[in-house]
Write a protein that holds these residues in place. Structure first.
Motif, PDB file in Angstrom:
ATOM      1  N   GLY A 166       0.809  -1.207   0.000  1.00 29.63           N
ATOM      2  CA  GLY A 166       0.000   0.000   0.000  1.00 29.63           C
ATOM      3  C   GLY A 166       0.843   1.258   0.000  1.00 29.63           C
ATOM      4  O   GLY A 166       0.597   2.189  -0.776  1.00 29.63           O
ATOM      5  N   PHE A 167       1.858   1.302   0.862  1.00 24.26           N
ATOM      6  CA  PHE A 167       2.696   2.502   0.934  1.00 24.26           C
ATOM      7  C   PHE A 167       3.539   2.649  -0.331  1.00 24.26           C
ATOM      8  O   PHE A 167       3.741   3.770  -0.820  1.00 24.26           O
ATOM      9  CB  PHE A 167       3.598   2.428   2.164  1.00 24.26           C
ATOM     10  N   GLY A 168       4.046   1.539  -0.863  1.00 28.97           N
ATOM     11  CA  GLY A 168       4.787   1.620  -2.120  1.00 28.97           C
ATOM     12  C   GLY A 168       3.921   2.119  -3.259  1.00 28.97           C
ATOM     13  O   GLY A 168       4.384   2.888  -4.108  1.00 28.97           O
ATOM     14  N   SER A 169       2.646   1.708  -3.283  1.00 30.06           N
ATOM     15  CA  SER A 169       1.720   2.207  -4.302  1.00 30.06           C
ATOM     16  C   SER A 169       1.496   3.701  -4.130  1.00 30.06           C
ATOM     17  O   SER A 169       1.348   4.435  -5.117  1.00 30.06           O
ATOM     18  CB  SER A 169       0.390   1.456  -4.214  1.00 30.06           C
ATOM     19  N   THR A 170       1.471   4.159  -2.898  1.00 31.88           N
ATOM     20  CA  THR A 170       1.326   5.594  -2.647  1.00 31.88           C
ATOM     21  C   THR A 170       2.476   6.375  -3.258  1.00 31.88           C
ATOM     22  O   THR A 170       2.274   7.407  -3.917  1.00 31.88           O
ATOM     23  CB  THR A 170       1.260   5.860  -1.136  1.00 31.88           C
ATOM     24  N   LEU A 171       3.691   5.906  -3.053  1.00 32.58           N
ATOM     25  CA  LEU A 171       4.850   6.577  -3.640  1.00 32.58           C
ATOM     26  C   LEU A 171       4.795   6.536  -5.158  1.00 32.58           C
ATOM     27  O   LEU A 171       5.184   7.498  -5.826  1.00 32.58           O
ATOM     28  CB  LEU A 171       6.138   5.915  -3.140  1.00 32.58           C
ATOM     29  N   GLY A 172       4.294   5.423  -5.715  1.00 34.74           N
ATOM     30  CA  GLY A 172       4.153   5.333  -7.161  1.00 34.74           C
ATOM     31  C   GLY A 172       3.146   6.329  -7.706  1.00 34.74           C
ATOM     32  O   GLY A 172       3.371   6.944  -8.759  1.00 34.74           O
ATOM     33  N   VAL A 173       2.042   6.522  -7.000  1.00 32.71           N
ATOM     34  CA  VAL A 173       1.040   7.493  -7.425  1.00 32.71           C
ATOM     35  C   VAL A 173       1.600   8.913  -7.345  1.00 32.71           C
ATOM     36  O   VAL A 173       1.375   9.742  -8.238  1.00 32.71           O
ATOM     37  CB  VAL A 173      -0.232   7.358  -6.568  1.00 32.71           C
ATOM     38  N   ILE A 174       2.344   9.196  -6.293  1.00 32.91           N
ATOM     39  CA  ILE A 174       2.966  10.529  -6.170  1.00 32.91           C
ATOM     40  C   ILE A 174       3.949  10.756  -7.309  1.00 32.91           C
ATOM     41  O   ILE A 174       3.996  11.842  -7.906  1.00 32.91           O
ATOM     42  CB  ILE A 174       3.665  10.657  -4.806  1.00 32.91           C
TER      43      ILE A 174
END
Length: 316
Positions: A284-292
């Motif tokens: 989840g957190f890695g996906s957040t960084l990817g979206v940013i």
């Protein structure tokens, strides 16, 4: 005069030629991108499924991994406030972009202009300069590791800094390693930009050059006032490529660091990988960084494309 008719077979061929690429593009690009946006609002380690419940409502049992759950914007808040590698990664990505835009791209354009003038041996120069583009980034990283090696590398050997008391650790020193990798990346990027601008220069109408020469324009004036504006489509492509290549920089850093984070080499793409496939596996957190990272890359590209197309549509 016979008129060709668009029969059913032609329609099937067109549908297949358009539909298959669209399906592949959606399956491997758009659906994963949308899934990443959804996962960015979750807390998930990749074990089990994701429950559409708040993480606060799920009981925490010691020794049993908690299933995936919704945690709202907590990942984004953590990225901007408490994640230690986020802001250094943003800073390094910006530096990467500025070096590409201010050094690698002008250098590639210079190579293209010189080769386009038909100098002797231009084919050889073009092949040599384009060679790094044909090599994989993994191989480029290995080559430059040999050049930067502190004990037996080419640079330290030439400048006589191979002794233990005065050697330079180009890739291990946090104040040097980012710039050392930027030299590697620019070496490849300049050749890529050169090929794009060579294609643009070949497509420019020769009558424009002749008209500029008749008007008494110098070579410099002809390029900047006539040729360069005529290559606007290529300039847009180069700008988009420059932004994308600078923000998705990953391979060279990952090879240099051996998969482990190194001080001075924090990048958003590396942070995404470390959180998704690392020991913690915070999907989840890695996906957040990817979206940013996606949002950051879209901002300059959207602004530039908007300005470019608005200039084209404005009345002369």
């Amino acid at each position: 005069m016979s008129v060709s008719r668009f029969n059913r077979r032609d329609g099937l061929v067109v549908a297949a030629m358009l539909g298959v690429p669209l399906i592949i593009d959606a399956a491997f690009i758009w659906l994963p991108a949308l899934a990443s946006v959804g996962l960015s609002f979750t807390k998930w380690t990749g074990v089990g499924g994701v429950q559409l419940k708040s993480c606060d409502s799920l009981p925490s049992v010691p020794g049993i991994p908690q299933p995936g759950c919704l945690n709202g914007v907590d990942n984004y808040s953590q990225a901007f406030t408490t994640y230690p590698d986020f802001w250094p990664a943003v800073q390094h990505n910006i530096i990467w972009l500025l070096v590409f835009a201010g050094f690698a791209t002008p250098l590639g354009m210079l190579f293209a202009v010189v080769i386009d003038r038909g100098i002797r041996g231009s084919r050889i120069y073009q092949s040599v300069l384009f060679l790094p583009v044909m090599l994989s980034l993994a191989l480029i990283g290995i080559i430059w590791e040999l050049i930067y090696s502190p004990n037996y590398g080419l640079i330290n050997s030439v400048i006589g800094r191979t002794a233990d008391d005065n050697l330079i650790d180009w890739l291990g020193d946090p104040s040097l390693n980012l710039w050392a990798l930027l030299v590697e990346a620019s070496w490849r990027q300049a050749g890529y930009v050169m090929i794009l601008y060579l294609a643009g220069l070949k497509a420019v109408d020769p009558a424009l050059r002749e008209a500029a020469q008749i008007d008494g324009a110098t070579g410099w004036q002809t390029f900047w006032r006539v040729i360069f504006p005529a290559m606007r489509p290529i300039n847009i492509v180069v700008m988009v490529v420059t932004v994308i290549e600078s923000l998705r920089a990953f391979d060279l850093v990952y090879i240099t660091s051996g998969g482990n984070p190194l001080k001075g080499l924090e990048l958003l793409s590396v942070a995404v990988t470390q959180n998704i496939v690392g020991e913690t596996q915070r999907i989840g957190f890695g996906s957040t960084l990817g979206v940013i990272l996606l949002a950051i890359s879209l901002v300059p590209i959207t602004i530039f494309l908007y300005q470019a197309f608005r200039r084209e549509e404005s009345p002369k």
